[in-house]
Design an enzyme around this catalytic site. Sequence first.
Site, PDB file in Angstrom:
ATOM      1  N   LYS A 195       0.825  -1.222   0.000  1.00 39.55           N
ATOM      2  CA  LYS A 195       0.000   0.000   0.000  1.00 39.55           C
ATOM      3  C   LYS A 195       0.856   1.268   0.000  1.00 39.55           C
ATOM      4  O   LYS A 195       2.008   1.258   0.418  1.00 39.55           O
ATOM      5  CB  LYS A 195      -1.004  -0.045   1.149  1.00 39.55           C
ATOM      6  CG  LYS A 195      -2.153  -1.008   0.782  1.00 39.55           C
ATOM      7  CD  LYS A 195      -3.306  -1.023   1.734  1.00 39.55           C
ATOM      8  CE  LYS A 195      -4.371  -1.994   1.173  1.00 39.55           C
ATOM      9  NZ  LYS A 195      -5.342  -2.387   2.170  1.00 39.55           N
ATOM     10  N   ARG A 231      -3.241 -10.074   4.892  1.00 40.98           N
ATOM     11  CA  ARG A 231      -3.686 -10.145   3.486  1.00 40.98           C
ATOM     12  C   ARG A 231      -2.555  -9.605   2.614  1.00 40.98           C
ATOM     13  O   ARG A 231      -2.239  -8.416   2.684  1.00 40.98           O
ATOM     14  CB  ARG A 231      -4.964  -9.316   3.344  1.00 40.98           C
ATOM     15  CG  ARG A 231      -5.601  -9.345   1.957  1.00 40.98           C
ATOM     16  CD  ARG A 231      -6.876  -8.499   1.936  1.00 40.98           C
ATOM     17  NE  ARG A 231      -7.496  -8.514   0.621  1.00 40.98           N
ATOM     18  CZ  ARG A 231      -7.118  -7.751  -0.398  1.00 40.98           C
ATOM     19  NH1 ARG A 231      -6.118  -6.898  -0.271  1.00 40.98           N
ATOM     20  NH2 ARG A 231      -7.748  -7.830  -1.561  1.00 40.98           N
TER      21      ARG A 231
HETATM   22  N1  HH2 Z   1      -7.479  -3.929   0.825  1.00 43.39           N
HETATM   23  C1  HH2 Z   1      -7.809  -3.950  -0.480  1.00 43.39           C
HETATM   24  C2  HH2 Z   1      -8.882  -4.733  -0.929  1.00 43.39           C
HETATM   25  N2  HH2 Z   1      -9.590  -5.502  -0.075  1.00 43.39           N
HETATM   26  N3  HH2 Z   1      -9.981  -6.293   2.116  1.00 43.39           N
HETATM   27  C3  HH2 Z   1      -9.676  -6.286   3.422  1.00 43.39           C
HETATM   28  N4  HH2 Z   1     -10.378  -7.035   4.275  1.00 43.39           N
HETATM   29  N5  HH2 Z   1      -8.652  -5.518   3.924  1.00 43.39           N
HETATM   30  C4  HH2 Z   1      -7.891  -4.717   3.118  1.00 43.39           C
HETATM   31  O1  HH2 Z   1      -6.979  -4.022   3.626  1.00 43.39           O
HETATM   32  C5  HH2 Z   1      -8.195  -4.700   1.718  1.00 43.39           C
HETATM   33  C6  HH2 Z   1      -9.269  -5.510   1.242  1.00 43.39           C
HETATM   34  C7  HH2 Z   1      -7.025  -3.124  -1.446  1.00 43.39           C
HETATM   35  O2  HH2 Z   1      -5.922  -3.837  -1.914  1.00 43.39           O
HETATM   36  P1  HH2 Z   1      -5.881  -4.671  -3.274  1.00 43.39           P
HETATM   37  O3  HH2 Z   1      -6.846  -5.791  -3.290  1.00 43.39           O
HETATM   38  O4  HH2 Z   1      -4.462  -5.081  -3.494  1.00 43.39           O
HETATM   39  O5  HH2 Z   1      -6.209  -3.605  -4.380  1.00 43.39           O
HETATM   40  P2  HH2 Z   1      -7.571  -3.221  -5.124  1.00 43.39           P
HETATM   41  O6  HH2 Z   1      -8.611  -2.871  -4.129  1.00 43.39           O
HETATM   42  O7  HH2 Z   1      -7.144  -2.042  -5.969  1.00 43.39           O
HETATM   43  O8  HH2 Z   1      -7.995  -4.413  -5.932  1.00 43.39           O
END
Ligand code: HH2
Length: 250
Positions: A195, A231
């Site tokens: 992040k 995660r």
């Molecule tokens: N962060 C993201 C997405 N889903 N779910 C939970 N429970 N906690 C988090 O911190 C979280 C999440 C964002 O990260 P990422 O999936 O890598 O990116 P994007 O939302 O752009 O797909």
Amino acid sequence: MGIVNVTPDSFSDGGVHLDPDDAVAAARRMIEEGAAIVDVGGESTRPGHEPVSLDEELRRVVPVLERLDGVPVSVDTSKAEVARRALALGAELVNDVTALRADPAMADLVAESGAWVCLMHWEKQPDYADVVSDVVAFLEERLRFAVDAGIEEERIVLDPGIGFGKTVEQNFELVRRLPELVALGRPVLVGFSRKSSLGRVLGDADAKTGPLSASLAAAVSAYERGATILRVHDVRSHVEALTVAAAVAG
Ligand code: HH2
């Protein structure tokens, strides 16, 4: 928890797993590398993301879930219909970044299915008196809501929502004071992997992502303060780092 984003626009890995075969291969590799579960999502939640229609989200996620028979799966969605299809295909956990606020059918669906659910903190227009106390109060309220809806408390995971409506300093303060969330008595999930706050604390004020080295430090710090689920995108490196941290913890 390994991240499998079946999206064109996720902040760090958009487009990488858009092809179902690539997503399935990535998910299986993450399990081999030591992930306990893979989190499959068809909608990016990064700042400024494009909302995705139900049909499009199903089109992205269902072919992947169909081919992940026997793999422990979490579905990253705020739509009850996507969750319903995912649970029918064997998903065990619903990761709802809106904490059951986006879709009125979601809480009943989770309650009836007996699935696990992750409730994440996300205020779109935050006005924090004290970020940690406010996140704790929010999660306490959503926990009560979920239990009142018939979801077993033992199946609920809480998440401070790193990067969702928080400054760099607030994201780090949430990890520093993670024991205040752990005190709610439920497992805590932390998602700091790649992040932008990681890149920013390293000196790039415009960073959109953070490097692996910084992700590992954040994961170990969260683990040491009581996080039970991390995660992450880079499973092997995190499993190695956390194995060493666990050996030190004894
Ligand atoms: N962060 C993201 C997405 N889903 N779910 C939970 N429970 N906690 C988090 O911190 C979280 C999440 C964002 O990260 P990422 O999936 O890598 O990116 P994007 O939302 O752009 O797909």
